[in-house]
Design a protein around this motif. Sequence first.
Motif, PDB file in Angstrom:
ATOM      1  N   PHE A  18       4.129  -0.393  -0.918  1.00  0.00           N
ATOM      2  CA  PHE A  18       3.836  -0.264   0.440  1.00  0.00           C
ATOM      3  C   PHE A  18       2.233  -0.494   0.659  1.00  0.00           C
ATOM      4  O   PHE A  18       1.485  -0.170  -0.644  1.00  0.00           O
ATOM      5  CB  PHE A  18       3.937   1.045   1.135  1.00  0.00           C
ATOM      6  CG  PHE A  18       5.485   1.391   1.395  1.00  0.00           C
ATOM      7  CD1 PHE A  18       5.820   1.268   2.647  1.00  0.00           C
ATOM      8  CD2 PHE A  18       6.396   1.398   0.303  1.00  0.00           C
ATOM      9  CE1 PHE A  18       7.108   1.561   3.204  1.00  0.00           C
ATOM     10  CE2 PHE A  18       7.574   1.817   0.804  1.00  0.00           C
ATOM     11  CZ  PHE A  18       7.984   1.744   2.104  1.00  0.00           C
ATOM     12  N   LYS A  19       1.639  -1.158   1.409  1.00  0.00           N
ATOM     13  CA  LYS A  19       0.132  -1.297   1.454  1.00  0.00           C
ATOM     14  C   LYS A  19      -0.406  -0.572   2.613  1.00  0.00           C
ATOM     15  O   LYS A  19       0.198  -0.586   3.869  1.00  0.00           O
ATOM     16  CB  LYS A  19      -0.192  -2.921   1.702  1.00  0.00           C
ATOM     17  CG  LYS A  19       0.200  -3.705   0.262  1.00  0.00           C
ATOM     18  CD  LYS A  19      -0.315  -3.255  -0.644  1.00  0.00           C
ATOM     19  CE  LYS A  19       0.087  -4.175  -1.925  1.00  0.00           C
ATOM     20  NZ  LYS A  19      -0.440  -4.037  -3.300  1.00  0.00           N
ATOM     21  N   TYR A  78      -4.837   5.108  -3.674  1.00  0.00           N
ATOM     22  CA  TYR A  78      -5.678   5.429  -4.616  1.00  0.00           C
ATOM     23  C   TYR A  78      -6.205   6.770  -4.752  1.00  0.00           C
ATOM     24  O   TYR A  78      -7.223   7.260  -5.244  1.00  0.00           O
ATOM     25  CB  TYR A  78      -7.206   4.584  -4.007  1.00  0.00           C
ATOM     26  CG  TYR A  78      -7.039   3.008  -4.284  1.00  0.00           C
ATOM     27  CD1 TYR A  78      -6.692   2.268  -5.231  1.00  0.00           C
ATOM     28  CD2 TYR A  78      -6.845   2.512  -2.916  1.00  0.00           C
ATOM     29  CE1 TYR A  78      -6.529   0.863  -5.201  1.00  0.00           C
ATOM     30  CE2 TYR A  78      -6.726   1.115  -2.692  1.00  0.00           C
ATOM     31  CZ  TYR A  78      -6.471   0.422  -3.834  1.00  0.00           C
ATOM     32  OH  TYR A  78      -6.422  -1.039  -3.880  1.00  0.00           O
ATOM     33  N   GLU A  79      -5.063   7.516  -4.528  1.00  0.00           N
ATOM     34  CA  GLU A  79      -5.122   8.811  -4.850  1.00  0.00           C
ATOM     35  C   GLU A  79      -3.751   9.437  -4.895  1.00  0.00           C
ATOM     36  O   GLU A  79      -2.856   9.058  -4.532  1.00  0.00           O
ATOM     37  CB  GLU A  79      -6.029   9.680  -3.921  1.00  0.00           C
ATOM     38  CG  GLU A  79      -5.582   9.415  -2.670  1.00  0.00           C
ATOM     39  CD  GLU A  79      -6.435  10.060  -1.253  1.00  0.00           C
ATOM     40  OE1 GLU A  79      -7.616  10.122  -1.535  1.00  0.00           O
ATOM     41  OE2 GLU A  79      -6.163  10.340  -0.124  1.00  0.00           O
ATOM     42  N   ASP A 117      -0.597   7.832  -9.125  1.00  0.00           N
ATOM     43  CA  ASP A 117      -1.128   6.775  -9.017  1.00  0.00           C
ATOM     44  C   ASP A 117      -1.472   6.103  -7.349  1.00  0.00           C
ATOM     45  O   ASP A 117      -2.399   5.210  -7.287  1.00  0.00           O
ATOM     46  CB  ASP A 117      -0.532   5.443  -9.675  1.00  0.00           C
ATOM     47  CG  ASP A 117       0.816   5.221  -9.141  1.00  0.00           C
ATOM     48  OD1 ASP A 117       1.131   5.867  -8.345  1.00  0.00           O
ATOM     49  OD2 ASP A 117       1.414   3.985  -9.364  1.00  0.00           O
ATOM     50  N   GLY A 118      -0.953   7.088  -6.481  1.00  0.00           N
ATOM     51  CA  GLY A 118      -1.124   6.595  -5.152  1.00  0.00           C
ATOM     52  C   GLY A 118      -0.500   5.445  -4.684  1.00  0.00           C
ATOM     53  O   GLY A 118      -0.661   4.916  -3.571  1.00  0.00           O
ATOM     54  N   VAL A 119       0.512   5.077  -5.292  1.00  0.00           N
ATOM     55  CA  VAL A 119       1.540   3.841  -5.071  1.00  0.00           C
ATOM     56  C   VAL A 119       2.653   4.547  -4.490  1.00  0.00           C
ATOM     57  O   VAL A 119       3.281   5.494  -4.928  1.00  0.00           O
ATOM     58  CB  VAL A 119       1.572   2.862  -6.291  1.00  0.00           C
ATOM     59  CG1 VAL A 119       2.721   1.877  -5.902  1.00  0.00           C
ATOM     60  CG2 VAL A 119       0.439   2.521  -6.608  1.00  0.00           C
ATOM     61  N   VAL A 120       3.196   3.971  -3.284  1.00  0.00           N
ATOM     62  CA  VAL A 120       4.494   4.205  -2.693  1.00  0.00           C
ATOM     63  C   VAL A 120       4.991   2.968  -2.885  1.00  0.00           C
ATOM     64  O   VAL A 120       5.057   1.845  -2.399  1.00  0.00           O
ATOM     65  CB  VAL A 120       4.419   4.515  -1.147  1.00  0.00           C
ATOM     66  CG1 VAL A 120       5.669   4.859  -0.765  1.00  0.00           C
ATOM     67  CG2 VAL A 120       3.297   5.743  -0.996  1.00  0.00           C
ATOM     68  N   ARG A 121       6.273   3.307  -3.884  1.00  0.00           N
ATOM     69  CA  ARG A 121       7.152   1.893  -4.160  1.00  0.00           C
ATOM     70  C   ARG A 121       8.362   1.961  -3.959  1.00  0.00           C
ATOM     71  O   ARG A 121       9.129   2.995  -4.226  1.00  0.00           O
ATOM     72  CB  ARG A 121       7.007   1.940  -5.793  1.00  0.00           C
ATOM     73  CG  ARG A 121       7.491   0.585  -6.365  1.00  0.00           C
ATOM     74  CD  ARG A 121       7.470   0.757  -8.106  1.00  0.00           C
ATOM     75  NE  ARG A 121       6.265   0.824  -8.539  1.00  0.00           N
ATOM     76  CZ  ARG A 121       5.228  -0.352  -8.510  1.00  0.00           C
ATOM     77  NH1 ARG A 121       5.720  -1.504  -8.103  1.00  0.00           N
ATOM     78  NH2 ARG A 121       4.014  -0.161  -8.827  1.00  0.00           N
TER      79      ARG A 121
END
Length: 468
Positions: free
Chosen positions: A26-27, A31-32, A457-461
Amino acid sequence: MASEPEAPSQSSTAATGIRLSPLPAFKPDLYERAWQSIPHPTLPLLATAHQKSVTVFSLSTLSSHSTLTGGHSRSVRSVAWKPNLGPHQLCLVTGSFDSTAGLWRWEGEGGGTDNDPNNNMEVEIAGSRGGEGDKEWEFTLVLEGHDSEIKSVAFSPAGQYLATCSRDKSVWIWEDVGATEADDEWETVAVLNEHEGDVKAVAWCPDQTTRTNPNQGRGRYSSDALASASYDDTVRVWREDGEGEWVCVAVLEGHAGTVWGVQWEPRPRRGGGFPRLVTWSADCTIRVWTLKEEEEEEAGGAGHDAPRHAWGGLSGIPNTMRRSLKEEWECTAVLPTAHTRDIYSVSWSAETGLLASTGSDGVVAVYGEDEAEQDAAHATDDEAAAELDGDVPMTNGHSEKTAGAGASRRRWKLLTTTGNAHGPYEVNHVTWCKRYDVGCPPEKKGVEEMLVTTGDDGVVRPWQVLRS
């Protein structure tokens, strides 16, 4: 500075017929640290809690849809969608480390309704793309009372009740007493203080009236039953009695570490049994619990037996007696070992019955329960209870006695594991949700499920679940 994320790695267990393939993240990246991502019950929206904000993503575009900011002074730890709203309305509750819960509303086009089963409504809200329009989320109410960080929030199936839990060792139940659907007025109806440690999670029992047989709920308690998981290594089950008081009806003991979470079985059980519970812990185990139900012969006989709640009716029972009444829950399965560190999150699919787990070790695992074995489930309950009490040696989640009886006795199997799901970072949450993205075939949109993981890592994958 954090190192570059490593590529996800798949273990040899993928040969069992299930494997996970990463879809585009997801974009934008947050970053947190992000704590959890919760899909809307009917619309292609996903709410992610991170720092002092919530970002709502579109499951259609896999990109940011709108953002909730300015309501909390510390990190938002949990988020939940209010169910059963009217057209063009969205409502979220957020639970924060600042010890408050907040109600947020969006009204206008692109909201949605639970009466739109085909999800045909446009999900691009005016104002969610580059500042177009003047719509935004409104922070409408602050719920105060907890003395410390709120760890989890959850709405009851009808949306009438909200449960919050905290590091202060308490569970609060709030009731929606607003005069209209959009009138945010909530009252505290119960403060539950029986846990001896931080309360990590709360979960409401699914609505019995929506199950396949409308008569299955007769004689059982309603969906307004609540489970809570705690740092004290236990899970408690709570229920509103006939006098309007909330009481603890069961304490589930067996984990040897903090119980990080609890979820009710989301899809109907064969034979109409009451929903099971799944719990997960710092002891690296996932356990399934089953309510022991009595049989009650209906008037007129004819052999028509229906399971009922272990309490039966509560009206007219004095308070002093009512508080002594208990339910009996059995741990009927310990899933095969897949994790080496704390398990932070487990999600039970309402569509397939598969379980997914993740945690501190960065592993995502998927488990399946053999349908054929469920037919013999009642015959093996005593055996399962014996092995969990230590009477029978255990081997990777199954007793040696069970294993010797053949594969048909192994009720839960580890189907696949994926390591380094978010590189070197811990994975805080996993959930099943429907696919609506452009990579999904049109005939499968809103039908096919994927997994979504959320990490430090603040990434929703998102992950595609492939079957061989």
